[in-house]
Write a protein that holds these residues in place. Structure first.
Motif, PDB file in Angstrom:
ATOM      1  N   TRP A   2       7.469  -6.564  23.147  1.00  0.00           N
ATOM      2  CA  TRP A   2       7.066  -7.678  22.293  1.00  0.00           C
ATOM      3  C   TRP A   2       5.657  -7.397  21.797  1.00  0.00           C
ATOM      4  CZ3 TRP A   2       9.673 -12.717  22.093  1.00  0.00           C
ATOM      5  CH2 TRP A   2      10.945 -12.681  22.681  1.00  0.00           C
ATOM      6  N   HIS A   3       5.442  -7.606  20.500  1.00  0.00           N
ATOM      7  CA  HIS A   3       4.142  -7.325  19.900  1.00  0.00           C
ATOM      8  C   HIS A   3       3.620  -8.544  19.163  1.00  0.00           C
ATOM      9  CE1 HIS A   3       5.743  -3.300  20.599  1.00  0.00           C
ATOM     10  NE2 HIS A   3       4.476  -2.942  20.708  1.00  0.00           N
ATOM     11  N   LEU A   4       2.295  -8.639  19.106  1.00  0.00           N
ATOM     12  CA  LEU A   4       1.602  -9.742  18.453  1.00  0.00           C
ATOM     13  C   LEU A   4       0.703  -9.185  17.369  1.00  0.00           C
ATOM     14  CD1 LEU A   4       0.525 -12.789  18.499  1.00  0.00           C
ATOM     15  CD2 LEU A   4      -1.221 -11.935  20.093  1.00  0.00           C
ATOM     16  N   ARG A   5       0.658  -9.883  16.238  1.00  0.00           N
ATOM     17  CA  ARG A   5      -0.314  -9.534  15.199  1.00  0.00           C
ATOM     18  C   ARG A   5      -0.783 -10.804  14.509  1.00  0.00           C
ATOM     19  NH1 ARG A   5       2.054  -9.563  10.088  1.00  0.00           N
ATOM     20  NH2 ARG A   5       4.297  -9.289  10.119  1.00  0.00           N
ATOM     21  N   ASP A   6      -2.015 -10.756  14.050  1.00  0.00           N
ATOM     22  CA  ASP A   6      -2.573 -11.854  13.283  1.00  0.00           C
ATOM     23  C   ASP A   6      -2.000 -11.771  11.873  1.00  0.00           C
ATOM     24  OD1 ASP A   6      -4.825 -13.984  13.187  1.00  0.00           O
ATOM     25  OD2 ASP A   6      -5.166 -12.761  11.392  1.00  0.00           O
ATOM     26  N   ASN A   7      -1.734 -12.907  11.258  1.00  0.00           N
ATOM     27  CA  ASN A   7      -1.142 -12.924   9.923  1.00  0.00           C
ATOM     28  C   ASN A   7      -2.189 -13.375   8.894  1.00  0.00           C
ATOM     29  OD1 ASN A   7       1.127 -12.445   8.319  1.00  0.00           O
ATOM     30  ND2 ASN A   7       1.630 -14.631   8.229  1.00  0.00           N
ATOM     31  N   ARG A   8      -3.328 -12.703   8.915  1.00  0.00           N
ATOM     32  CA  ARG A   8      -4.463 -13.017   8.030  1.00  0.00           C
ATOM     33  C   ARG A   8      -4.897 -14.473   8.154  1.00  0.00           C
ATOM     34  NH1 ARG A   8      -2.594 -10.804   2.473  1.00  0.00           N
ATOM     35  NH2 ARG A   8      -0.578 -10.710   3.428  1.00  0.00           N
ATOM     36  N   SER A   9      -5.004 -14.930   9.391  1.00  0.00           N
ATOM     37  CA  SER A   9      -5.399 -16.320   9.639  1.00  0.00           C
ATOM     38  C   SER A   9      -6.886 -16.504   9.382  1.00  0.00           C
ATOM     39  CB  SER A   9      -5.086 -16.699  11.085  1.00  0.00           C
ATOM     40  OG  SER A   9      -5.917 -15.976  11.961  1.00  0.00           O
ATOM     41  N   ARG A  10      -7.272 -17.739   9.176  1.00  0.00           N
ATOM     42  CA  ARG A  10      -8.678 -18.047   8.908  1.00  0.00           C
ATOM     43  C   ARG A  10      -9.543 -17.908  10.161  1.00  0.00           C
ATOM     44  NH1 ARG A  10     -10.781 -23.193   5.557  1.00  0.00           N
ATOM     45  NH2 ARG A  10     -12.973 -22.653   5.575  1.00  0.00           N
ATOM     46  N   ASN A  11      -9.027 -18.349  11.312  1.00  0.00           N
ATOM     47  CA  ASN A  11      -9.834 -18.381  12.531  1.00  0.00           C
ATOM     48  C   ASN A  11      -9.491 -17.312  13.556  1.00  0.00           C
ATOM     49  OD1 ASN A  11     -11.468 -20.628  11.805  1.00  0.00           O
ATOM     50  ND2 ASN A  11      -9.681 -21.932  12.116  1.00  0.00           N
ATOM     51  N   GLY A  12      -8.594 -16.415  13.232  1.00  0.00           N
ATOM     52  CA  GLY A  12      -8.329 -15.279  14.096  1.00  0.00           C
ATOM     53  C   GLY A  12      -7.357 -15.545  15.233  1.00  0.00           C
ATOM     54  N   THR A  13      -6.908 -14.436  15.807  1.00  0.00           N
ATOM     55  CA  THR A  13      -5.983 -14.433  16.938  1.00  0.00           C
ATOM     56  C   THR A  13      -6.580 -13.536  18.010  1.00  0.00           C
ATOM     57  OG1 THR A  13      -4.096 -14.725  15.452  1.00  0.00           O
ATOM     58  CG2 THR A  13      -3.617 -13.881  17.652  1.00  0.00           C
ATOM     59  N   TRP A  14      -6.531 -14.012  19.251  1.00  0.00           N
ATOM     60  CA  TRP A  14      -7.051 -13.258  20.389  1.00  0.00           C
ATOM     61  C   TRP A  14      -5.938 -12.996  21.378  1.00  0.00           C
ATOM     62  CZ3 TRP A  14      -9.855 -16.627  17.626  1.00  0.00           C
ATOM     63  CH2 TRP A  14     -11.185 -16.346  17.361  1.00  0.00           C
ATOM     64  N   ARG A  15      -6.017 -11.830  22.024  1.00  0.00           N
ATOM     65  CA  ARG A  15      -5.163 -11.554  23.184  1.00  0.00           C
ATOM     66  C   ARG A  15      -6.094 -11.205  24.325  1.00  0.00           C
ATOM     67  NH1 ARG A  15      -2.174  -6.171  24.359  1.00  0.00           N
ATOM     68  NH2 ARG A  15      -4.381  -5.731  24.341  1.00  0.00           N
ATOM     69  N   ASN A  16      -6.015 -11.994  25.387  1.00  0.00           N
ATOM     70  CA  ASN A  16      -6.892 -11.806  26.550  1.00  0.00           C
ATOM     71  C   ASN A  16      -8.368 -11.755  26.128  1.00  0.00           C
ATOM     72  OD1 ASN A  16      -4.655 -11.817  28.241  1.00  0.00           O
ATOM     73  ND2 ASN A  16      -4.351  -9.620  27.948  1.00  0.00           N
ATOM     74  N   MET A  17      -8.733 -12.657  25.230  1.00  0.00           N
ATOM     75  CA  MET A  17     -10.088 -12.869  24.724  1.00  0.00           C
ATOM     76  C   MET A  17     -10.638 -11.719  23.887  1.00  0.00           C
ATOM     77  SD  MET A  17     -10.183 -15.919  25.500  1.00  0.00           S
ATOM     78  CE  MET A  17     -11.795 -16.605  25.174  1.00  0.00           C
ATOM     79  N   ASP A  18      -9.776 -10.811  23.452  1.00  0.00           N
ATOM     80  CA  ASP A  18     -10.167  -9.763  22.501  1.00  0.00           C
ATOM     81  C   ASP A  18      -9.564 -10.120  21.154  1.00  0.00           C
ATOM     82  OD1 ASP A  18     -11.566  -8.162  24.336  1.00  0.00           O
ATOM     83  OD2 ASP A  18      -9.700  -7.179  24.974  1.00  0.00           O
ATOM     84  N   ARG A  19     -10.431 -10.260  20.132  1.00  0.00           N
ATOM     85  CA  ARG A  19      -9.940 -10.641  18.811  1.00  0.00           C
ATOM     86  C   ARG A  19      -9.196  -9.480  18.169  1.00  0.00           C
ATOM     87  NH1 ARG A  19     -12.910 -14.234  14.259  1.00  0.00           N
ATOM     88  NH2 ARG A  19     -11.145 -14.281  12.830  1.00  0.00           N
ATOM     89  N   LEU A  20      -8.027  -9.774  17.602  1.00  0.00           N
ATOM     90  CA  LEU A  20      -7.253  -8.757  16.913  1.00  0.00           C
ATOM     91  C   LEU A  20      -7.917  -8.441  15.579  1.00  0.00           C
ATOM     92  CD1 LEU A  20      -5.200  -9.744  19.064  1.00  0.00           C
ATOM     93  CD2 LEU A  20      -3.440  -9.481  17.353  1.00  0.00           C
ATOM     94  N   LYS A  21      -7.980  -7.170  15.262  1.00  0.00           N
ATOM     95  CA  LYS A  21      -8.531  -6.739  13.976  1.00  0.00           C
ATOM     96  C   LYS A  21      -7.458  -6.884  12.897  1.00  0.00           C
ATOM     97  CE  LYS A  21     -11.543  -3.359  16.185  1.00  0.00           C
ATOM     98  NZ  LYS A  21     -11.249  -3.724  17.554  1.00  0.00           N
ATOM     99  N   GLU A  22      -7.873  -6.912  11.663  1.00  0.00           N
ATOM    100  CA  GLU A  22      -6.916  -7.044  10.567  1.00  0.00           C
ATOM    101  C   GLU A  22      -5.897  -5.916  10.620  1.00  0.00           C
ATOM    102  OE1 GLU A  22      -6.832  -7.171   5.708  1.00  0.00           O
ATOM    103  OE2 GLU A  22      -8.653  -7.808   6.767  1.00  0.00           O
ATOM    104  N   GLY A  23      -4.616  -6.271  10.601  1.00  0.00           N
ATOM    105  CA  GLY A  23      -3.532  -5.295  10.641  1.00  0.00           C
ATOM    106  C   GLY A  23      -3.210  -4.761  12.026  1.00  0.00           C
TER     107      GLY A  23
END
Length: 199
Positions: free
Chosen positions: A138-159
């Protein structure tokens, strides 16, 4: 698309999770963790869904409901999974495809009515993040959100696309949730039910 346990959600029983769709769409299920605890004690070891999200464990902090996405940072303090597992306010959301989502192979999380998991919180974008289930994991990615997505308190970079593992903390904007595989959730609940009460 029936689940092992199902309870129709009353519109006032959930806060940021979309009550509008809970009354219109029978496949959208949100259940209290206590129901899964009862199943575990009764001997259940798995669920129909492969994975779930634990939500609504922010004690006393209620969601910031707004129509538009506000700009906020990630939460400063998130309770550990061990605390969330005993928090009476914790809810369980199955990760399953919704008929509202027209895209195969993707589970959308956000405020839009086409998302598979709808969370009404001002820090979350309409289609905030995507979970991609596959045989490889299972994989997670941010979908160009305004406030970002974190996994285990590390912010995902664009793409960036990151693998999800059991117990991962995911934060959408400032809204925290935990990712768990269903079998592991039930195993933890069974173990917890076997412990002698503290006293």
């Amino acid at each position: 698309m029936e689940t092992c346990v199902s309870r129709r959600i009353a519109p006032n029983s959930i806060s940021p999770l979309d009550a509008e769709h809970a009354t219109r769409d029978d496949s959208y299920r949100v259940r209290p963790l206590s129901e899964f605890r009862e199943l575990a004690v009764a001997g259940a070891t798995s669920l129909d869904q492969q994975a779930v999200l634990l939500v609504e464990f922010r004690q006393g902090a209620g969601p910031a409901r707004e129509f538009r996405t506000g700009t906020v940072g990630s939460p400063a303090v998130v309770p550990p999974l061990s605390s969330v597992m005993i928090d009476p306010s914790t809810q369980v959301v199955p990760l399953e495809k919704s008929p509202r989502n027209p895209y195969d192979g993707f589970l959308f999380l956000g405020r839009a009515s086409t998302c598979d998991v709808i969370i009404r919180d001002s820090s979350i974008s309409k289609t905030h993040a995507v979970i991609e289930p596959s045989r490889a994991g299972w994989h997670l990615r941010d979908n160009r959100s305004r406030n970002g997505t974190w996994r285990n308190m590390d912010r995902l970079k664009e793409g960036e696309r990151v693998a999800l593992v059991n117990g991962d903390l995911v934060v959408l904007g400032s809204y925290p949730l935990y990712f768990l595989f269903s079998e592991d959730l039930m195993r933890v609940l069974v173990r917890a039910s076997l412990r002698p009460p503290r006293g």
